[in-house]
Design an enzyme around this catalytic site. Structure first.
Site, PDB file in Angstrom:
ATOM      1  N   SER A  56       0.855  -1.136   0.062  1.00 29.52           N
ATOM      2  CA  SER A  56       0.068   0.049   0.057  1.00 29.52           C
ATOM      3  C   SER A  56       0.918   1.180  -0.004  1.00 29.52           C
ATOM      4  CB  SER A  56      -0.848  -0.026   1.124  1.00 29.52           C
ATOM      5  OG  SER A  56      -1.619   1.207   1.532  1.00 29.52           O
ATOM      6  N   TYR A  85      -1.408   0.035  10.339  1.00 25.85           N
ATOM      7  CA  TYR A  85      -1.821  -0.562   9.116  1.00 25.85           C
ATOM      8  C   TYR A  85      -0.589  -0.191   8.042  1.00 25.85           C
ATOM      9  CZ  TYR A  85      -3.519  -1.201   4.164  1.00 25.85           C
ATOM     10  OH  TYR A  85      -3.754  -1.428   3.400  1.00 25.85           O
TER      11      TYR A  85
END
Length: 243
Positions: free
Chosen positions: A138, A152
């Site tokens: 990501s 995250y």
């Protein structure tokens, strides 16, 4: 090459789009899923509709025995595993790190880090020359996601380190390892943050002025698994509209 590719988190979003895209390249696909059995079998049907072959296999990628069983089932039903798309991942409610619930923190790390490592380790054990792994990371890994979900972001930075290190480790074995780092994409994962409209609300930050589609990420994954990327290993391809 006779391609048999496992796609973890294959029942939705980027994973589902990748399954269908790989089928068009002739891959036989294992649709890995944790709980969404109906959605996973819909993906199997979509692969069949694209002229491909797929099976759905349940596995929690954070559980070692289930990962081993996933790869064994893939080999038994479709043939020796040649590819892995390490896509299974979760987000968590948006919050500052000081307010992160410990259970949420552990689950994010279990799925996004331990799960990715367990799947990559099993792939390294069973793959032979010509095999390829693509880890789905990501842009959060390099942006940090302050005020939203630093944990995250950190989990995806670990995935980037896995990609780089394992690529060097397996290069002599003829196995390539690469990553894809999506930006904001139209998927259901945003619902896990507690703000399902979050992606739409950040469009103004994206240089190209729109969200990405799962199919656009799937194209990048398909390329990295293909012979066209034969000299590419250890790379993480950013597919994020300029973020």
């Amino acid at each position: 090459m006779d391609n048999v590719t496992i796609v973890t988190g294959g029942s939705r979003g980027i994973g589902a789009a990748t399954c269908v895209r790989l089928a068009r390249d002739g891959h036989r696909v294992v649709v890995g899923y944790r709980s969404a059995a109906h959605a996973a079998h819909q993906v199997v049907d979509a692969v069949a509709g694209a002229g491909g072959q797929a099976v759905a296999v349940q596995a929690d990628t954070a559980v070692e025995d289930e990962v081993v069983a996933l790869f064994a089932t893939a080999a038994d039903q479709l043939g020796p595993v040649t590819g892995l798309v390490n896509n299974a991942g979760i987000a968590a409610p948006l919050t500052r790190l000081a307010d992160v619930d410990t259970a949420d923190l552990r689950r994010v790390m279990d799925v996004n880090v331990i799960g990715a490592f367990l799947c990559a380790r099993q792939a390294a054990r069973v793959m032979t020359a010509g095999g390829a792994i693509v880890n789905v990371s990501s842009t959060a890994a390099t942006l940090g996601s302050p005020g939203n979900y630093i944990h995250y972001a950190a989990s995806k930075a670990a995935v980037d380190a896995l990609t780089l290190g394992l690529a060097k480790e397996l290069a002599a074995d003829g196995i390539r390892v690469n990553g894809v780092a999506p930006g904001f994409v139209h998927t259901e994962i945003h619902e896990q943050t507690g703000d399902p409209d979050r992606a739409a609300n950040v469009v103004s930050r994206i240089p190209v002025g729109r969200l990405g589609n799962p199919e656009e990420i799937a194209e990048a994954i398909a390329w990295l698994l293909s012979p066209a990327a034969s000299y590419t290993t250890g790379a993480t391809l950013r597919v994020a509209g300029g973020l």
